[in-house]
Design an enzyme around this catalytic site. Structure first.
Site, short mmCIF file in Angstrom:
data_model
loop_
_atom_site.label_atom_id
_atom_site.label_comp_id
_atom_site.label_asym_id
_atom_site.label_seq_id
_atom_site.Cartn_x
_atom_site.Cartn_y
_atom_site.Cartn_z
N GLN A 181 -62.92 -9.10 21.02
CA GLN A 181 -61.60 -9.33 20.45
C GLN A 181 -61.44 -10.84 20.34
OE1 GLN A 181 -56.97 -8.15 21.54
NE2 GLN A 181 -58.35 -8.68 23.21
N GLN A 200 -56.18 -1.37 14.87
CA GLN A 200 -55.81 -1.02 16.25
C GLN A 200 -54.34 -1.40 16.45
OE1 GLN A 200 -56.17 -3.31 20.25
NE2 GLN A 200 -58.25 -2.69 19.72
N HIS A 223 -50.69 -1.68 19.18
CA HIS A 223 -50.01 -1.70 20.47
C HIS A 223 -49.01 -0.54 20.53
CE1 HIS A 223 -50.45 -6.39 20.83
NE2 HIS A 223 -51.56 -5.74 21.16
N GLU A 271 -53.56 0.60 22.20
CA GLU A 271 -53.55 -0.17 23.45
C GLU A 271 -52.12 -0.25 23.99
OE1 GLU A 271 -54.76 -4.73 24.87
OE2 GLU A 271 -54.38 -4.29 22.74
N ASP A 319 -52.66 -10.33 15.84
CA ASP A 319 -51.64 -9.57 16.57
C ASP A 319 -50.49 -10.43 17.07
OD1 ASP A 319 -53.34 -10.79 18.37
OD2 ASP A 319 -53.58 -9.07 19.68
N SER A 323 -56.04 -6.64 16.34
CA SER A 323 -56.36 -6.18 17.69
C SER A 323 -55.07 -5.78 18.40
CB SER A 323 -57.12 -7.25 18.48
OG SER A 323 -56.39 -8.45 18.55
N GLU A 356 -60.64 -3.96 26.49
CA GLU A 356 -61.00 -5.14 25.70
C GLU A 356 -60.39 -6.43 26.23
OE1 GLU A 356 -59.62 -4.97 21.64
OE2 GLU A 356 -57.52 -4.93 22.23
#
Length: 561
Positions: A300, A145, A147, A174, A339, A366, A225
């Protein structure tokens, strides 16, 4: 004192810019098995209703909010007494043993109290945790995943960067905001950009919970999340929350067909001043069981934005991998942190994700920063866009999947341009502030927001609020895209809305492929049981061919001698 020259030089190394502290159990600065952690225990009473009347040394009348919630909803009461009498080392060995199936382990780990869970994890070293995660990950194939942000909330750049990240392989993306009022624009920008890059990518906008839910109900996002849970009552109630209110919020998302995860992680209670003298792993075990109790499909966790705290104490990074494992032992999907930026040392940055990378988790990061950290509104990630080529090479070197793959530059340029033009069309159709051709061109080739023309942020924020006041939904965006010739992007966003009605992606570890097929723990469960089983990158011909084909690798058949 006269200094020894090697010590002087060592002190100039990046590692010395990091902070390390000695253990301080009374204030929660201990990774696991702290001296004040309770011992595992349970007592079940079979009256008119079967209930847990003692857990980890506490009587029912002394249970706090979290104890009550876990005891009532989070533990398989039919099996709990049997499991609690099992030797913790034996259970730890079963986790590592490839001859013991995941299904067999889940029967045991669904009946653990927080203290018992902590005790089992503490029996495993870092390598053993990697072996356990390889088996306990719910979905067969690991993924990632990212950003997608910029620190001036430029929507055109977000759209282009989302298309870029989708092509590189991220199935979830995200965003967040530097200024909260930009949230609607950021949400629709990442939505349009991601679906332009690759249909089926799930997107979210991380903001305060009421706005986040509203964005989802408008069809602007597909999952959430950042619904935080904590391991002590004081932290929970300081935010005017209880386990029951979080559970209710989870049901609100599910009722609208929106995927969601809770968020927790070691160090949050220390950071907020209420660890109650307990270790980080024990408190995180409570968060994980609370998540399970709420019926949420995932979590998460892995310290996430509090990584500096476990990272400062002995066994801290081992504890972080352990809490990821415990999440999987509870049979819920795990977005395993990796992350938040936390170290100045490149060796330590690698240490942060290497366990999750080698083991493979549902979402190894994440939040891998798909932009340079300079533009990361989430305060920076452990790995960012400048690490792409390093990560491709690591995948290639080890034959291990990290969830991303190389893409040709011309393919990225084309997708970024199309995403920016699609957003330009939507803004025009909905009467939003103009996106100029100059902005589209800049976003096509931009690295950071410094490469973009400045927008009138005040006008943007007013327009974003006006858009919400007018009741604009994803249907209006679909119409706008269709009217301006972006029929494929319109169809992709329409398909996403249809999936919310069907609800198949409200399953553990769910992602979509480009044809909207759901892959989850339900239809593609992890079948790892030692060599020759489970997902192997080098046996996945399509993915392996993409990762082997580095754009900067030499072709020996075409070398000029």
């Amino acid at each position: 004192m006269k200094r020894q020259k090697r010590f002087e030089e060592l002190e100039k190394r990046p590692i010395h810019q990091d902070t390390f502290v000695k253990e301080w159990p009374e204030e929660g600065f201990v990774a696991m098995m702290g001296p004040n952690d309770p011992k595992p225990s349970v007592k079940v009473e079979n009256g008119k209703i079967v209930e847990i009347v003692e857990m980890d040394g506490k009587k029912l009348e002394d249970f706090d909010l979290i104890d009550l919630y876990i005891a009532k909803y989070g533990i398989n009461i039919d099996n709990v007494e049997k499991v609690m009498n099992m030797d913790s080392t034996k259970i730890a060995r079963m986790l590592v043993d490839p001859n013991v199936s995941r299904d067999e382990i889940i029967e045991i780990t669904s009946a653990l109290t927080p203290a018992k869970a902590e005790e089992i994890i503490s029996k495993l070293d870092f390598g053993e945790m990697i072996m356990a995660i390889k088996k306990m990950r719910p979905r067969r194939k690991p993924d990632n995943q990212c950003h997608v942000t910029n620190t001036v909330d430029n929507p055109v750049q977000i759209a282009a960067d989302a298309a870029d990240a989708a092509l590189r392989g991220f199935p979830e993306q995200e965003t967040t905001t530097a200024v909260a009022r930009y949230a609607p624009f950021n949400a629709i920008s990442i939505l349009i950009g991601a679906q332009t890059g690759r249909p089926g990518v799930l997107t979210q906008c991380s903001v305060e919970e009421a706005t986040e839910l509203q964005l989802g109900m408008r069809g602007f996002t597909a999952y959430a999340e950042t619904i935080s849970v904590y391991g002590t009552d004081r932290v929970f109630t300081d935010g005017d929350d209880t386990p029951w209110s979080k559970g209710f919020l989870a049901s609100c998302y599910a009722s609208r067909g929106l995927k969601m995860r809770f968020t927790s992680g070691a160090g949050s209670e220390v950071l907020m001043g209420y660890p109650e003298g307990k270790s980080m792993l024990y408190l995180e075990a409570r968060c994980i069981l609370l998540t399970k109790a709420s019926g949420v499909q995932g979590l998460q966790n892995g310290a996430v934005s509090c990584i500096e705290i476990p990272g400062a104490v002995p066994n801290g990074i081992r504890e972080v991998l352990g809490e990821n494992l415990l999440c999987m032992m509870c049979d819920i999907e795990c977005a395993s942190g990796c992350d938040q930026a936390y170290s100045h040392s490149d060796m330590r940055r690698t240490e942060r994700f290497i366990g999750q990378f080698i083991a493979g988790t549902d979402y190894i990061n994440s939040g891998y920063s798909s932009t340079p950290n300079y533009d990361n509104t989430f305060a920076g990630s452990n790995t960012d866009a400048m690490d792409y080529d390093d990560m491709y090479v690591m995948e290639r070197d080890l034959g291990q999947y990290y969830g991303i793959h190389p893409v040709k530059e011309e393919t990225i340029i084309k997708a970024r341009n199309k995403a920016a033009k699609a957003l330009q069309a939507v803004f025009e159709d909905l009467g939003l502030p103009k996106i100029t051709d100059e902005e589209v061109e800049a976003a096509t080739y931009a690295n950071t927001h410094d490469d973009m023309p400045k927008r009138d942020m005040v006008a943007d924020m007013k327009a974003a609020q006006d858009m919400m006041d007018r009741g604009i939904t994803a249907i209006d965006i679909i119409k706008a895209l269709y009217n301006h010739g972006f029929k494929d992007v319109a169809e992709a966003i329409l398909n996403l809305q249809k999936q919310k009605v069907v609800g198949d992606y409200l399953q553990t570890s769910s992602i979509f492929d480009k044809d909207w097929n759901v892959t989850s723990a339900v239809n593609d469960g992890n079948d790892y049981q030692g060599p020759g089983t489970g997902y192997r990158l080098y046996e996945d011909k399509e993915e392996w061919d993409r990762i082997k084909d580095l754009p900067f690798a030499l072709d020996p058949e075409h070398l000029e001698l």
